[in-house]
Design a protein around this motif. Structure first.
Motif, PDB file in Angstrom:
ATOM      1  N   LEU A  67       0.928  -1.259   0.112  1.00 10.81           N
ATOM      2  CA  LEU A  67      -0.105   0.035   0.084  1.00 10.81           C
ATOM      3  C   LEU A  67       0.819   1.343   0.042  1.00 10.81           C
ATOM      4  N   ALA A  68       2.066   1.315   0.489  1.00 11.75           N
ATOM      5  CA  ALA A  68       2.909   2.297   0.601  1.00 11.75           C
ATOM      6  C   ALA A  68       3.656   2.685  -0.918  1.00 11.75           C
ATOM      7  N   ASP A  69       3.485   1.637  -1.726  1.00 10.35           N
ATOM      8  CA  ASP A  69       4.072   1.961  -3.062  1.00 10.35           C
ATOM      9  C   ASP A  69       3.254   2.449  -3.943  1.00 10.35           C
ATOM     10  N   LEU A  70       3.509   3.777  -4.238  1.00 15.05           N
ATOM     11  CA  LEU A  70       2.411   4.435  -5.203  1.00 15.05           C
ATOM     12  C   LEU A  70       2.862   4.494  -6.713  1.00 15.05           C
ATOM     13  N   THR A  71       3.846   3.453  -7.054  1.00 18.29           N
ATOM     14  CA  THR A  71       4.265   3.544  -8.409  1.00 18.29           C
ATOM     15  C   THR A  71       3.098   3.091  -9.590  1.00 18.29           C
ATOM     16  N   HIS A  72       2.445   2.288  -8.990  1.00 15.09           N
ATOM     17  CA  HIS A  72       1.122   1.944  -9.827  1.00 15.09           C
ATOM     18  C   HIS A  72       0.259   2.922 -10.193  1.00 15.09           C
ATOM     19  N   ARG A  73       0.306   3.926  -9.303  1.00 20.63           N
ATOM     20  CA  ARG A  73      -0.769   5.326  -9.482  1.00 20.63           C
ATOM     21  C   ARG A  73       0.015   5.970 -10.667  1.00 20.63           C
TER      22      ARG A  73
ATOM     23  N   LEU B  19      -3.667  10.486  -4.381  1.00 21.33           N
ATOM     24  CA  LEU B  19      -4.877   9.764  -3.544  1.00 21.33           C
ATOM     25  C   LEU B  19      -5.901  10.918  -3.144  1.00 21.33           C
ATOM     26  N   ASN B  20      -7.008  10.700  -3.026  1.00 25.46           N
ATOM     27  CA  ASN B  20      -7.865  11.718  -2.330  1.00 25.46           C
ATOM     28  C   ASN B  20      -7.739  11.378  -0.931  1.00 25.46           C
TER      29      ASN B  20
END
Length: 103
Positions: free
Chosen positions: A57-63, A71-72
């Motif tokens: 969940l801490a890895d935002l690479t896919h976003r 993220l909202n």
């Protein structure tokens, strides 16, 4: 912190290998286990899945790759609270496990 606490109690190799394994399970193992949990309806797998850390969940690479944007606020605070809870749990466990005695 957790690796050093385990290393002070059980030895360097055990401390660092266990911490590395725990991190890899939190990033990759949970994703694999999620696929098994969805395919099979077994309560013990559900319990194990819930209890393991979800560090992916801490890895935002896919976003960024899929151009989903930021993220909202609700999603951000949910992930922040989850990661903060794990940080508090692991740091408290580390403080209890740490041994300052020299062997």
């Amino acid at each position: 912190m957790f690796a050093i606490a385990l290393a002070s109690r059980l030895g360097t190799t055990v401390g660092y290998v266990f911490s590395l394994g725990w991190g890899l399970v939190g990033v990759y193992g949970v994703i694999v286990l999620e696929k098994v949990v969805v395919a099979k309806d077994f309560i013990m797998l559900d319990i194990i899945y819930v209890m393991l850390p979800h560090y992916y969940l801490a890895d935002l690479t896919h976003r960024f790759v899929h151009k989903q944007g930021a993220l909202n606020n609700a999603e951000f605070f949910a992930v922040f609270e989850y990661m903060s809870g794990w940080a508090i749990l692991i740091s408290t466990t580390s403080l209890v496990l740490f041994s300052s005695k020299q062997k």
